[in-house]
Design a protein around this motif. Sequence first.
Motif, PDB file in Angstrom:
ATOM      1  N   TRP A 115       7.306 -11.552  -1.788  1.00  0.00           N
ATOM      2  CA  TRP A 115       7.742 -10.869  -3.012  1.00  0.00           C
ATOM      3  C   TRP A 115       8.251 -11.885  -4.047  1.00  0.00           C
ATOM      4  O   TRP A 115       7.951 -11.787  -5.252  1.00  0.00           O
ATOM      5  N   SER A 116       8.996 -12.883  -3.591  1.00  0.00           N
ATOM      6  CA  SER A 116       9.594 -13.834  -4.540  1.00  0.00           C
ATOM      7  C   SER A 116       8.552 -14.755  -5.187  1.00  0.00           C
ATOM      8  O   SER A 116       8.852 -15.426  -6.173  1.00  0.00           O
ATOM      9  N   ARG A 117       7.350 -14.818  -4.611  1.00  0.00           N
ATOM     10  CA  ARG A 117       6.302 -15.598  -5.288  1.00  0.00           C
ATOM     11  C   ARG A 117       5.716 -14.816  -6.456  1.00  0.00           C
ATOM     12  O   ARG A 117       5.232 -15.384  -7.428  1.00  0.00           O
ATOM     13  N   ILE A 118       5.736 -13.498  -6.313  1.00  0.00           N
ATOM     14  CA  ILE A 118       5.158 -12.638  -7.345  1.00  0.00           C
ATOM     15  C   ILE A 118       6.196 -12.365  -8.432  1.00  0.00           C
ATOM     16  O   ILE A 118       5.877 -12.276  -9.609  1.00  0.00           O
ATOM     17  N   GLU A 119       7.455 -12.239  -8.007  1.00  0.00           N
ATOM     18  CA  GLU A 119       8.530 -11.905  -8.948  1.00  0.00           C
ATOM     19  C   GLU A 119       9.731 -12.806  -8.675  1.00  0.00           C
ATOM     20  O   GLU A 119      10.773 -12.335  -8.194  1.00  0.00           O
ATOM     21  N   PRO A 120       9.628 -14.099  -8.981  1.00  0.00           N
ATOM     22  CA  PRO A 120      10.718 -15.017  -8.633  1.00  0.00           C
ATOM     23  C   PRO A 120      12.036 -14.634  -9.309  1.00  0.00           C
ATOM     24  O   PRO A 120      13.100 -14.786  -8.718  1.00  0.00           O
ATOM     25  N   ARG A 121      11.936 -14.156 -10.553  1.00  0.00           N
ATOM     26  CA  ARG A 121      13.086 -13.586 -11.248  1.00  0.00           C
ATOM     27  C   ARG A 121      12.746 -12.135 -11.571  1.00  0.00           C
ATOM     28  O   ARG A 121      11.562 -11.804 -11.742  1.00  0.00           O
ATOM     29  N   VAL A 189      14.876   0.164  -4.459  1.00  0.00           N
ATOM     30  CA  VAL A 189      13.783   1.074  -4.070  1.00  0.00           C
ATOM     31  C   VAL A 189      12.741   1.099  -5.188  1.00  0.00           C
ATOM     32  O   VAL A 189      11.528   0.959  -4.944  1.00  0.00           O
ATOM     33  N   ASP A 190      13.190   1.246  -6.424  1.00  0.00           N
ATOM     34  CA  ASP A 190      12.254   1.287  -7.561  1.00  0.00           C
ATOM     35  C   ASP A 190      11.519  -0.041  -7.720  1.00  0.00           C
ATOM     36  O   ASP A 190      10.309  -0.068  -7.962  1.00  0.00           O
ATOM     37  N   GLU A 191      12.264  -1.139  -7.585  1.00  0.00           N
ATOM     38  CA  GLU A 191      11.642  -2.467  -7.754  1.00  0.00           C
ATOM     39  C   GLU A 191      10.578  -2.719  -6.692  1.00  0.00           C
ATOM     40  O   GLU A 191       9.504  -3.244  -6.988  1.00  0.00           O
ATOM     41  N   LEU A 192      10.898  -2.354  -5.451  1.00  0.00           N
ATOM     42  CA  LEU A 192       9.952  -2.620  -4.370  1.00  0.00           C
ATOM     43  C   LEU A 192       8.702  -1.741  -4.528  1.00  0.00           C
ATOM     44  O   LEU A 192       7.575  -2.186  -4.279  1.00  0.00           O
ATOM     45  N   ALA A 193       8.922  -0.513  -4.982  1.00  0.00           N
ATOM     46  CA  ALA A 193       7.773   0.374  -5.219  1.00  0.00           C
ATOM     47  C   ALA A 193       6.909  -0.176  -6.357  1.00  0.00           C
ATOM     48  O   ALA A 193       5.674  -0.145  -6.296  1.00  0.00           O
ATOM     49  N   ARG A 197       3.083  -1.327  -6.109  1.00  0.00           N
ATOM     50  CA  ARG A 197       2.078  -0.808  -7.052  1.00  0.00           C
ATOM     51  C   ARG A 197       1.270  -1.949  -7.667  1.00  0.00           C
ATOM     52  O   ARG A 197       0.040  -1.880  -7.764  1.00  0.00           O
ATOM     53  N   LEU A 198       1.981  -3.004  -8.043  1.00  0.00           N
ATOM     54  CA  LEU A 198       1.307  -4.164  -8.635  1.00  0.00           C
ATOM     55  C   LEU A 198       0.297  -4.768  -7.645  1.00  0.00           C
ATOM     56  O   LEU A 198      -0.840  -5.090  -8.006  1.00  0.00           O
ATOM     57  N   TYR A 203      -5.000  -5.922  -5.847  1.00  0.00           N
ATOM     58  CA  TYR A 203      -5.827  -6.238  -4.679  1.00  0.00           C
ATOM     59  C   TYR A 203      -6.559  -5.021  -4.096  1.00  0.00           C
ATOM     60  O   TYR A 203      -7.356  -5.177  -3.164  1.00  0.00           O
ATOM     61  N   GLY A 204      -6.246  -3.838  -4.635  1.00  0.00           N
ATOM     62  CA  GLY A 204      -6.779  -2.607  -4.040  1.00  0.00           C
ATOM     63  C   GLY A 204      -8.299  -2.524  -4.015  1.00  0.00           C
ATOM     64  O   GLY A 204      -8.864  -1.811  -3.184  1.00  0.00           O
TER      65      GLY A 204
END
Length: 526
Positions: A115-121, A189-193, A197-198, A203-204
């Motif tokens: 997750w931190s590679r996709i959204e480090p901040r 919860v919202d951030e992880l969802a 989604r991203l 990749y879907g």
Amino acid sequence: MRWALPVSLLGALLFGACGDDDDGAAESGLQFADRGPISGDAGRGSFSFGVATAATQIEDENPDTDWYLWTAPQPEGLGNGVFVGDASRGYTMAIDDVQLISDLALDVYRFSVEWSRIEPRRDEVSEAGLAHYDALIDALLDADIAPMITVHHFSSPVWVDDPRVATCAAPSDENLCGWAHPQGADEIVDELAEHARLLAERYGDRVDDWATVNEPVNYLLAAYGVGFFPPGRTLLIPNFPAFIDTVRNYLRAHVAMYEAIMEADTIDADGDGVAAHVGFTLNTIAWRPSRDNALSDRPEDLAAVDRITYAYHHLFVDSLVHGGFDADLDGVREESHPDWQGKLDWLGVQYYSRNGVSSEPPLIPVLDLMVCFGDFDLGSCVAPDDPTHWVPAMRYEYWEPGIYEILLDFAQRWPDLPMTVTESGLATENGRRRAEHVVRSLEQIHRAAEAGVDVRGYYHWSLYDNFEWAEGYEPRFGLYHVDFETYERTATEGADVLAEIARERRISDEQLQTYGGLGPMSPEEE
Ligand code: BGC
């Protein structure tokens, strides 16, 4: 075993103990079916061979995870345990590593996206991070290996719950205060969802198989119960209700991720008619009653086994199957959550050990019991029946029939839930011992399939030696041995044997005789 499923005709046909080859000559050994979808009716009777890893455990060059900060030497880091550092260099070597999986003739690679590679901040999306996993997925597909993504496997960006902050008062962009904080958890919860989604949007078109979370009970116990994992919170004994809040919040996150992936992944990548199969992976243990460091048949210890089995194995899945939550663990779901119901297409089952559980001393709140855990022994740890089954690096016992019993129990409890063994492995330096573990585990899974259990695969843990969390680098779980100076990967006997089995979709009689059964295992030291 307390009960047995009737042998299903399909199971007997597809997982036969013997059959005929094209010339009509009798084939021997144990036969496995062809690969197929992990959930849905079309996949019933199929079987996939795979291997699993997790990003933090293999990837180099990532200072943005909580694990990096947690283990980095002081004063920059918190100096807990062994520094994760460059792990197995699985980020810079990711594309080359696909060849290793290919050489094993496997159908599936289960890996996690960090997750931190996709959204480090917070809310800052890294195109480089996204592109890395794009390239990995493409390389896998070129090699005819189906990717399975785990969205959250034991690690988070530092901004989710900064381990440097002991008491986080109010959530901010720099620190959302973690899974136990009432407002912070809602935001997580919202951030992880949104993150899920991203991934599904990106990749879907190439990925159909998704695991939302890995081993929720183990993760929450280690990170929020007893503080062995970052962020190092210790709520279990002093504040059990707050610990239970983390379980409920993590369940909510699973549901939110399930919905996000289902909405965003609308492309059927593999042509089975389904765009997304969403499940999660569950930790399991073959629990046995113990007392005073000996096996026990006292009713109170047997009752303790039932209580731990309910909390450890059943609670999370029951909540999703029935749409409710049993916050006080008394067996009654007093909370109704109809929006949770059915948000589980398949279940990943992960099995490593048999452990003791005792009603004395009643240290764990509400459950009134104590479990054997590593070196922490208050009488519930019992020596294995057979000392060759002891796993010194992890300080537990490998016991072959455990996975069979657990699969049967789950099939009885959740008859409509397809299962895949998404992790199974052994910490050992001896390749022959690993080969024994592979063959013996597959024998037990085959037994369950023959008994009618809808079990659709076996993914070995792990592809190569890696960072074993709080245990550091001593436990070696790899099919491939890693030299941590040169990062060279070398196939073990376990890799050779698994490759042969996956290629033939069969365990031969010779392999069964050499590696299989329930008898003594090759010693750890040779
Ligand atoms: C986890 C892995 C871990 C493995 C071996 C599972 O609990 O999902 O991350 O390395 O077991 O201990």
